[in-house]
Design a protein around this motif. Structure first.
Motif, PDB file in Angstrom:
ATOM      1  N   GLU A 199       0.832  -1.198   0.000  1.00 38.72           N
ATOM      2  CA  GLU A 199       0.000   0.000   0.000  1.00 38.72           C
ATOM      3  C   GLU A 199       0.872   1.255   0.000  1.00 38.72           C
TER       4      GLU A 199
ATOM      5  N   ARG B 218       2.164   1.911  -3.554  1.00 32.77           N
ATOM      6  CA  ARG B 218       1.118   2.427  -4.438  1.00 32.77           C
ATOM      7  C   ARG B 218       0.823   3.896  -4.131  1.00 32.77           C
TER       8      ARG B 218
ATOM      9  N   SER C 251       3.650   6.323  -5.191  1.00 29.59           N
ATOM     10  CA  SER C 251       3.684   6.577  -6.624  1.00 29.59           C
ATOM     11  C   SER C 251       2.555   7.512  -7.049  1.00 29.59           C
TER      12      SER C 251
ATOM     13  N   ALA D  55       6.451   3.062 -11.186  1.00 28.08           N
ATOM     14  CA  ALA D  55       6.354   1.792 -10.475  1.00 28.08           C
ATOM     15  C   ALA D  55       7.738   1.246 -10.126  1.00 28.08           C
TER      16      ALA D  55
ATOM     17  N   VAL E 159       3.342  -2.928  -7.673  1.00 34.14           N
ATOM     18  CA  VAL E 159       3.090  -1.593  -7.130  1.00 34.14           C
ATOM     19  C   VAL E 159       1.615  -1.197  -7.233  1.00 34.14           C
ATOM     20  N   TYR E 160       0.979  -1.449  -8.346  1.00 36.80           N
ATOM     21  CA  TYR E 160      -0.360  -0.917  -8.586  1.00 36.80           C
ATOM     22  C   TYR E 160      -1.491  -1.913  -8.332  1.00 36.80           C
TER      23      TYR E 160
END
Length: 467
Positions: free
Chosen positions: A345, A348, A351, A366, A419-420
């Motif tokens: 989290e 994410r 970024s 990312a 990452v996303y």
């Protein structure tokens, strides 16, 4: 005679078979663990991603990383973990937290930092913090971190020796700082008591394979100049890190201006405080010139986007830190201000936050966010030679992330997915120092039911104490 000749031939053939088997085995090295059949995101210097990769581990160390076929030809593992095509990656590095504060999770929300600290957290700590509280909170934090893929964390709190023992028992790696603060707290009535406790703590754990003890003066606004200098001098004399909150809020900047006619960064530098081995948490309110100064001094920085957002403390100039090549990692801060310890989290949010703040969708991509949670975080802790990437000779700190969830399909780029898309509960296996802490979603080093029961009992006590 014919029978004796055939018997001799039989013995000779058997001997040849044994020799052939030994020769075949001679090309293999016995190791403690092999993780195979994974999509290996190494985070090494070349940022290699191995489509069908494997890792050989001997004791605490990675001794081989290659394709599954190549590793199978060179190594024979006493234990073999089939990653099943899932992502294998370095364990995540949380560069700033206060582990026992998970027991204050959700206690006081939607407040600015100064009000949150002074009206709620400091009073709650005065009533509740004890060795027993710290042990229970750290066990809960360790359980959460193991389950969500954190393998190393940096901590600041009280009774840090209790945190160290629980961390070691759980199998996690920790850079653990004994807090020093100006006013009386549970484990030290004066700053001098805090300094003495910090020295005892460092000496007790300085040779531990998992624990890096540290000295942790709380902040420039909660300590006087002589104590800040004494804390830094103690860390330098003992050869350990120094952890401090720095330039976290506007109030801190105002305090520095009112007391010293300068900024928090400049004030600490005027004391001779800043230098290699200092880890500065937050670093929100700093100028470009101060970013350059932190780089020159060799200071590591921990970026805590979720806590900074939740407390409305501001947005750290992460793109400037990156341009200056400051050692910068990610942190969650304590779960009282986040409210969890999920580093996926944190990646994410980091970024997305800096894309929005800067107006540049490439500000923190990312790949950079993943670096901040792994190899850049290791560099912020000055541990990049030991952890942060999957490479031969480094410690065997790694996790396996499942790609089975519907949101994981399809996957075109594993770095983007980490990452996303990925959540902490996608982690299936966690390994630290070559020891399996969780396998296939089952934690091996903590009694999960007992930890949760204990935490719920403490929550009742906290609620009663802060009414």
């Amino acid at each position: 005679m014919k029978w004796r000749f055939l018997a001799a031939l039989g013995v000779f053939a058997a001997a040849l078979a044994v020799l052939a088997a030994l020769a075949a085995q001679g090309g293999q090295r016995d190791v403690s663990l092999v993780v195979t059949n994974g999509l290996v995101v190494t985070m090494d210097g070349g940022r290699r991603v191995l489509a069908n990769g494997a890792i050989a581990i001997a004791g605490a160390d990675i001794v081989g990383i290659d394709t599954s076929e190549a590793i199978a030809g060179r190594f024979r593992g006493a234990t073999v973990i089939d990653a099943g095509g899932h992502i294998v990656m370095p364990g995540l590095i949380n560069t700033h937290t206060h582990a026992p504060m998970v027991l204050f999770r959700g206690l006081a929300d939607d407040l600015a930092l100064t009000e949150w600290l002074n009206k709620y957290i400091f009073p709650a700590e005065a009533r509740m913090v004890s060795p027993e509280f710290v042990r229970a909170g750290t066990r809960l934090a360790a359980l959460e971190m193991i389950r969500s893929g954190t393998t190393t964390y940096a901590d600041m709190y009280y009774f840090e020796e209790e945190i160290a023992r629980v961390t070691s028992d759980a199998g996690l790696r920790g850079v653990l700082g004994q807090t020093i603060i100006q006013f009386p707290v549970a484990d030290a009535k004066t700053p001098a008591d805090g300094l003495a406790r910090a020295e005892r703590f460092v000496n007790a754990f300085k040779d531990h394979p998992l624990i890096t003890p540290a000295v942790a003066p709380h902040a420039m606004y909660t300590l006087d100049g002589p104590t800040l200098r004494a804390a830094r001098d103690l860390a330098l004399r003992l050869g350990v890190p120094t952890i401090i909150h720095l330039a976290e809020s506007r109030d801190e900047v105002q305090t520095a201006q009112e007391r010293f006619k300068t900024s928090p960064v400049a004030y600490l530098d005027s004391l001779g405080f800043l230098g290699p081995g200092v880890l500065a948490a937050h670093g929100v309110w700093v100028s470009d010139a101060e970013v350059a100064l932190l780089k020159t001094r060799g200071v590591g920085v921990s970026h805590n986007p979720e806590s900074n957002m939740k407390l409305a403390s501001g947005t750290a100039p992460v793109p400037a830190y990156l341009r200056a090549d400051v050692g910068i990692g990610l942190g969650t801060d304590g779960a009282a201000s986040n409210n969890d310890l999920d580093m996926f989290e944190a990646m994410r949010i980091a970024s997305l936050l800096h894309k929005l703040q800067s107006g540049d969708p490439r500000a923190v991509g990312a790949a950079t966010a993943l670096e901040m949670a792994t190899i850049r975080g290791a560099r912020a802790l000055r541990m990049e030679k030991q952890i942060g990437s999957l490479e031969t000779g480094k410690r065997a700190d790694l996790i396996i992330v499942s790609t089975d969830a519907p949101r994981q399909v399809p996957m075109f780029d594993p770095v983007s997915h980490l990452v996303y898309v990925t959540h902490g509960d996608d982690v299936r296996t966690t390994i630290v120092n070559g020891r399996v802490l969780m396998r296939d979603g089952r934690v091996q080093t903590l009694n999960e039911a007992a930890v949760l029961k204990e935490a719920r009992e403490w929550a009742v006590k906290v609620r009663a104490a802060v009414r």
